[in-house]
Design an enzyme around this catalytic site. Sequence first.
Site, PDB file in Angstrom:
ATOM      1  N   GLN A 173       0.813  -1.204   0.000  1.00 27.71           N
ATOM      2  CA  GLN A 173       0.000   0.000   0.000  1.00 27.71           C
ATOM      3  C   GLN A 173       0.857   1.269   0.000  1.00 27.71           C
ATOM      4  OE1 GLN A 173      -2.260  -0.546   3.676  1.00 27.71           O
ATOM      5  NE2 GLN A 173      -0.431  -1.408   4.625  1.00 27.71           N
TER       6      GLN A 173
ATOM      7  N   ASP B 222       0.570  -8.141  11.628  1.00 27.91           N
ATOM      8  CA  ASP B 222       0.341  -7.145  10.582  1.00 27.91           C
ATOM      9  C   ASP B 222       1.054  -7.618   9.325  1.00 27.91           C
ATOM     10  OD1 ASP B 222      -0.554  -3.827  10.790  1.00 27.91           O
ATOM     11  OD2 ASP B 222       0.389  -4.611   8.974  1.00 27.91           O
TER      12      ASP B 222
ATOM     13  N   ASP C 170       0.476 -12.498   6.882  1.00 28.29           N
ATOM     14  CA  ASP C 170      -0.939 -12.404   6.562  1.00 28.29           C
ATOM     15  C   ASP C 170      -1.753 -12.888   7.760  1.00 28.29           C
ATOM     16  OD1 ASP C 170      -2.993 -12.592   3.944  1.00 28.29           O
ATOM     17  OD2 ASP C 170      -3.464 -13.948   5.593  1.00 28.29           O
TER      18      ASP C 170
ATOM     19  N   ASP D 166      -8.244  -4.830  13.932  1.00 33.88           N
ATOM     20  CA  ASP D 166      -7.995  -3.392  13.751  1.00 33.88           C
ATOM     21  C   ASP D 166      -7.433  -3.179  12.352  1.00 33.88           C
ATOM     22  OD1 ASP D 166      -7.499  -0.716  14.109  1.00 33.88           O
ATOM     23  OD2 ASP D 166      -5.681  -1.019  15.294  1.00 33.88           O
TER      24      ASP D 166
END
Lengths: 291, 291, 291, 291
Positions: free
Chosen positions: C35, C110, C142, C163
């Site tokens: 990302q 994460d 993952d 989250d």
Amino acid sequence: MSAGFVGLTLYQPGGLFDSIYFIEEVIVNTRSRYQDIMIARIKGFGKSLILDGWLQSTEADEYIYHESLVHPAMIMHDYPRQVLVLGGGEGATLREVLKYKSVEEAVMVDIDPLVVELSKKYLTEWHQGSFEDPRSKVMIMDGFEYVRKASEEAKKFDVVVMDLTDPYGSEIAMKLYSSSAFQLLKKIMDQQSILVVQAGSSTLFREAYERVEKAVSSVFKHVAEYVTWVPSFAYMNSFIIASDTYSFENIDVNIIDERVRERGLRLRFFNARRMVSMFGLAGLRLEGYNS
Amino acid sequence: MSAGFVGLTLYQPGGLFDSIYFIEEVIVNTRSRYQDIMIARIKGFGKSLILDGWLQSTEADEYIYHESLVHPAMIMHDYPRQVLVLGGGEGATLREVLKYKSVEEAVMVDIDPLVVELSKKYLTEWHQGSFEDPRSKVMIMDGFEYVRKASEEAKKFDVVVMDLTDPYGSEIAMKLYSSSAFQLLKKIMDQQSILVVQAGSSTLFREAYERVEKAVSSVFKHVAEYVTWVPSFAYMNSFIIASDTYSFENIDVNIIDERVRERGLRLRFFNARRMVSMFGLAGLRLEGYNS
Amino acid sequence: MSAGFVGLTLYQPGGLFDSIYFIEEVIVNTRSRYQDIMIARIKGFGKSLILDGWLQSTEADEYIYHESLVHPAMIMHDYPRQVLVLGGGEGATLREVLKYKSVEEAVMVDIDPLVVELSKKYLTEWHQGSFEDPRSKVMIMDGFEYVRKASEEAKKFDVVVMDLTDPYGSEIAMKLYSSSAFQLLKKIMDQQSILVVQAGSSTLFREAYERVEKAVSSVFKHVAEYVTWVPSFAYMNSFIIASDTYSFENIDVNIIDERVRERGLRLRFFNARRMVSMFGLAGLRLEGYNS
Amino acid sequence: MSAGFVGLTLYQPGGLFDSIYFIEEVIVNTRSRYQDIMIARIKGFGKSLILDGWLQSTEADEYIYHESLVHPAMIMHDYPRQVLVLGGGEGATLREVLKYKSVEEAVMVDIDPLVVELSKKYLTEWHQGSFEDPRSKVMIMDGFEYVRKASEEAKKFDVVVMDLTDPYGSEIAMKLYSSSAFQLLKKIMDQQSILVVQAGSSTLFREAYERVEKAVSSVFKHVAEYVTWVPSFAYMNSFIIASDTYSFENIDVNIIDERVRERGLRLRFFNARRMVSMFGLAGLRLEGYNS
């Protein structure tokens, strides 16, 4: 701490950047069978026509747009008698055409009766009575259909002005930007006739522009681009001019100048020097651009 | 249902409308003693320099801006040897000046060492080695101070190019747009010298433009406006050109054309026809406009 | 005359309206394998984490978000020893979990090592050393894979905190919002375990919310929504809390109050009264809404 | 490539971030002696009232706002007979007040006859006939003047509802947020009377909120804040409730619940649990915030 304004704005995607205009007053806000129609007062530009959310022309600078659209073709032609305007619902294109005493008939064809009706009522600064001129013939119908019928009647036009919504804006004009539309148009033009097409920004909406230019080039011998800056559009507007007789390569500023005088034109923006400049600044293509 | 984008944008008030640019990548984001400096990749325009939040120039169209800024003055002058550039930290103005073999010395004065340093490192497409040209002399100091000192040393320049932030943008350039600054400049110019000043948009920021034009006119005999469309600016950019010898009223396209060839200039935008056109399209003032 | 600001903004579509944030400084601007990652200073909210252009949490109000996310589940559980955090790269969710002395192990999973690394370096106000707590076990992998492996090892968690980025934001979290993911999660939870899922705005992004709620409801006996206002998000954030043992219908404010005191929690936003209120204000659905 | 929308938007500065709403249709766009009045259809929120460019209430969520404004004060009072509404031109505040059978007279005072007239005509979903209720007494006059006269006539009200434009929005309401206004109001209230004031966002417009709270506190013994999320406002809206008799510290949910039933109220948002929650979530102040 943040923005100094609050209120109504017009959001306009512009290809590479978006623009935000400040609306001072909404005068008309309605929907016809074909499109959303809004007449609003925009900060700095005054009364403005907005179709399907796209700004069409403003009180402050419509004269730049309309004079640039009409006069290059009209002045190039030796003696324009019959003129066809496709679109141009505000009546300002008609207004410019009618400035030529040689014009015997100016046919304007707009598909949307409500645009014409609202323009008559609210955009008097645009049409200035041109709808009432005895030489005007306003037809409410599909432009494509009009051209088909006119060709059957062997009608011929000296100058054809396509004043439609952008080739990337509203959907309704798309059909008239196609090769087949230009082939049909050719049938109602003769060897000396000139066509001019408003074509949006060739720099910011290059792909759409080139599609139209290609379609026109498939039909006419000489095709050229010229541009004019319309401040409210946030860009140089491109026009495509086409003819089988006139090449647009070496326009003689003196001849243009003489014709403007001879024909007794009263203009605010257009003159011979500007005409030459409009051709001179055309052709801007940003390599990095892809939209 | 709403906007199709999410992410970093550059918000730019534009006088009559605001513009929103889409940032793809922030390369540099810092603050010098004088201003916020950002180098970012903008959608459609590529790498761009932004000072105090105002877009200065982009990879895609800086050549239009810089060629338009430099060549009219340089080509009008019979034999430019000494050239002064005030501002122009990206080095692209210098690049265009150095294309003239007649140039013996090109002095560039920029107040902000960090802009110059970051340009050297990140804006190689702009300067293209011009900082290293033996004829270049880059001074990091206040332009006003430089001019004062140069006048004491009786130094003379053939062409002076003012390439500063807009007269309505950042504060730091304001002093150089005043009458007293132009009077001082006059002392380092001779009878044949030509001055050119980037002056923002005379249409959209009319008041600021006219203040500068008035200041220049109080000092030079001949003053003219010319314009060029910089797509990323969303407007026609105005330049003020001034001289005591050359009138800019009847520029001969053939002479310009010949000079471009003689001087062996390799250009992407500028040519004789475009030069004439840039003067031809100047002078647009919207009556309704007040900002 | 127009906007009072100029400069970098963050444009954020919000379902029914869009929001524009003012960026004061870009601290980090990069791209990981997964990302776009940006850490920037936003006017009024301070340092902020932005993933794929979507605001994740800000210095000014992250405590509201993170305390609201973690404490209802933790305080409902009689004695949370093993806690799993999926996502939560800033380390603030971990920080809140570790406030409970009963916690023996807090596993955080994460997928993006760069988010965790940059958070460690730049978001110290968020994690406050939680990554270094001996009870913390940070896994870069993952989340789905982690849960699968943990289920094979018959590992059990008392509280699981999801989250992740919004179910309508970035693509990468989508898999973990599916029914099969919740079925898998169930295998690493026992009868008393509690799951809490951050679920965006159930009012503004109703469809996405209801998809997640349905998936959770297919797996757990008791499922409830609670909400908290995160000013920088421009909306009430919804959370889905689920368990097979605890019904969330009649939460006793006195018991919660006592537990907060007993467990020695030092909190800025959360307290017994607010917990009850967060459940009390949930369930807002606008009938007219369709996005 | 850029925004997916084009057209009319409402730009709303929001303290820390700005919001952009999408206008589908402008129904009314006019100016009264006091303010710009617009009624427009906003995407996702339906018909909306906008005064001086500031969004007042929308069809989709006005019930949340108006029920939250009216019922806490009305339900706290043992038997409200005389009610005064200052502002509230849409008639929805009146609508909520009239749901109480105990009410013998509901006086509504709005300064702008055009807002009331246009609301009657276009906002029927808001007032639902409340203007025609025989117990309603609608006065078109300055609220301050009304209170002065009523105090001279020794009139007393059980509940006073201040439903004005924000203390940081339009100018016209400012006078009614001052200490002297609240002192005057006190004269038409008795020992049991309750005042409630809509006060914008205490988090995002903290300074303006605290000024009003301070003014109220200088006049009443008990003063409390409660909040409700109005999705179209992009924030939690704060209300200030004040009384000399009722402390708002320990509201008994069972008593409220009983009263809602006893008084036969038909409500969409408000209930006892939500009332308690509205007080429970109040008091959010971001430290980093300065506007």
